[in-house]
Design an enzyme around this catalytic site. Structure first.
Site, short mmCIF file in Angstrom:
data_model
loop_
_atom_site.label_atom_id
_atom_site.label_comp_id
_atom_site.label_asym_id
_atom_site.label_seq_id
_atom_site.Cartn_x
_atom_site.Cartn_y
_atom_site.Cartn_z
CB SER A 29 33.16 15.01 -6.09
OG SER A 29 34.30 14.26 -5.80
CG HIS A 71 32.97 12.52 -3.08
ND1 HIS A 71 32.90 12.36 -4.43
CD2 HIS A 71 31.93 11.84 -2.57
CE1 HIS A 71 31.85 11.60 -4.72
NE2 HIS A 71 31.24 11.28 -3.61
CG ASP A 100 28.69 9.11 -5.17
OD1 ASP A 100 27.71 8.35 -5.20
OD2 ASP A 100 29.10 9.66 -4.14
#
Lengths: 279, 195
Positions: B22, B49, B142
């Site tokens: 991310s 992401h 995540d």
């Protein structure tokens, strides 16, 4: 209590088949052509949310019709937005509407419309293009609960806020709130944008042609189906389109079948917009 | 630092490389994509992401700089054994079976769509212990749960050393639930992949 082995291994293909059969026999819904990976994920999600073991889930599906409605809502994904993929609406506006404007009537079908956001997005688009008086939009879904929401056309301000950015990228003038009446923490779509719409239940898997359309939009629905079912529904769409009518799929859902590639002309390969041509 | 024999053997034996990151992971992913050899003979799946509505140039940039065949995933794409696949923005990427992807637009997980957890969990079920999964820098949690599932199914799991990561939250979350076989600095990860 959730069994450790269930937790580690999850539902087996046999479990999924068993559920699909129960649902088909008792409720007449056929999930057998659904993509297994997402179906399994959705069913697992229902079990986690309701803290159910597999046995309890089966029991409820057989004996509790109210639970089944809830199950249907959770398993069929109802995530939608107004002006989702704004570049799609831009393409519709510049490439397709000029063509459609030459038709006497524009009948559009939003298949798998969920809570109606796409229907109202189309309604706004057609109105802004000055085509509202000769257009009519049908929104259909298999789920009666989401259709109730769609008919109301009332969305939370939180949602409207998240749709505002999409609207801005769609290239339409003004802001999304120009099309809504704000009431405390919710926004209601203007009545004139609802006038040319109709919402009803339609099951893409088992129901047939119900009208002839100039435009069909079915975006982010095919991803939940296996290829053979996608083809069956493509055939339904083909038969539901007028000659030279347009079909819009989601941006990650191209027509793959060789048979259907010959029957549609690609108008926009990035947004997956197709036009019906000879058989 | 010399990497141990266990990690090298398991990386070489794996058939699938899962790379996820991310905030703060872009440069590392770009470096990996740029240097992976044409004949890697593994399926590479990248989950990064990113924001919706920005036609990101990531695929283009990555494809132009990769020696392997690289593409953004579309629904029902076939999984080849010697290609790099990038999860599209706004969809979760699921592994349908060993040969096919399928996409999903359901609610975000940890505010993310694509979610790393969703793809990792799906990969754990389908590819079992045949993966090497690497979780890089990021500012949320995540990927941790998914990485744990992969580890439990026998896959090799590697987390970027939080002290080495631009954003430490995502690697920390995975380490905290014991999802990592190894915690490595970016340079060691590249050494393992020989990129």
């Amino acid at each position: 209590m959730i069994n450790d082995s269930t937790e580690a291994e999850g539902l087996t293909p046999t479990d999924i088949n068993e559920l699909v059969n129960v649902v088909k026999k008792i409720h007449g819904f056929d999930f057998s052509g659904y993509s297994k990976a997402s179906l399994k994920r959705r069913i697992t999600r229902v079990m986690q949310l309701k803290k159910l073991e597999f046995y309890d889930l089966k029991h409820l599906l057989v004996n509790d019709p109210v639970f089944f409605q809830h199950f249907l809502e959770e398993v069929t994904v109802n995530v939608t937005e107004m002006f989702r993929d704004p570049h799609f609406y831009k393409a519709l506006n510049t490439q397709i509407l000029p063509y459609l404007s030459t038709f006497q009537h524009i009948k559009a079908w939003s298949a798998g419309c969920s809570s109606g956001e796409e229907v109202y997005s189309l309604s706004i688009l057609l109105r802004e293009a000055g085509l509202q008086n000769k257009s009519f939009i049908y929104g259909t879904d298999i789920n009666t609960e989401v259709l109730k929401e769609a008919k109301k056309g009332i969305y939370s301000l939180r949602k409207i806020k998240s749709y505002a950015e999409n609207y801005q990228y769609s290239g339409l003038p003004g802001t999304i709130t120009d099309h809504f009446t704000i009431l405390y923490d919710a926004a209601s779509i203007h009545t004139e944008l609802k006038q040319n719409t109709l919402f009803s239940v339609h099951n893409l898997i088992s129901d047939n042609v119900f009208n002839e359309f100039q435009l069909i939009s079915c975006r982010n629905v095919f991803i939940y189906f296996e290829s053979h079912l996608q083809e069956k529904i493509l055939d339904l769409f083909y038969r539901s389109l007028c000659p030279l009518g347009f079909l819009c799929l989601g941006s990650k859902e191209a027509i793959r079948s060789e048979a259907f590639k010959k029957r549609f002309k690609t108008i926009n390969s990035k947004e997956n917009i197709y036009q019906k041509i000879g058989a | 630092m010399e990497l141990n024999a266990d990690i090298k053997r398991r990386w070489q034996n794996s058939k699938v490389l899962l790379l996820a990151g991310s905030a703060g992971s872009f440069k590392l992913l770009f470096h990996a994509v740029k240097h992976l050899p044409r004949d890697l003979n593994k399926t590479v799946i990248i989950i990064i992401h990113r924001k919706k509505n920005f036609f990101s140039e990531i695929e283009k940039l990555f494809a132009e700089n990769s020696r392997m065949y690289l593409r953004e995933i579309s629904d029902k794409d076939i999984i080849d054994s010697n290609s790099i696949y990038i999860a599209p923005a706004n969809y979760h990427t699921l592994i349908e079976n060993e040969k096919q992807f399928s996409l999903d637009v359901s609610e975000p997980v940890w505010y993310s769509k694509p979610s790393i957890d969703v793809t990792f969990e799906s990969a754990a079920e389908v590819f079992k212990g045949n993966c090497t999964a690497i979780l890089l820098s990021g500012a949320n949690q995540d990927g941790a749960e998914g990485l744990l599932k992969l580890r439990n199914n026998g896959s090799l799991t590697i987390v970027q050393d939080p002290t080495d990561a631009e954003m430490r939250d995502m690697p920390m979350a995975a380490i905290n639930i014991n999802a990592a076989d190894y915690v490595l600095k970016a340079s060691e990860i590249f050494q393992l992949l020989e990129v």
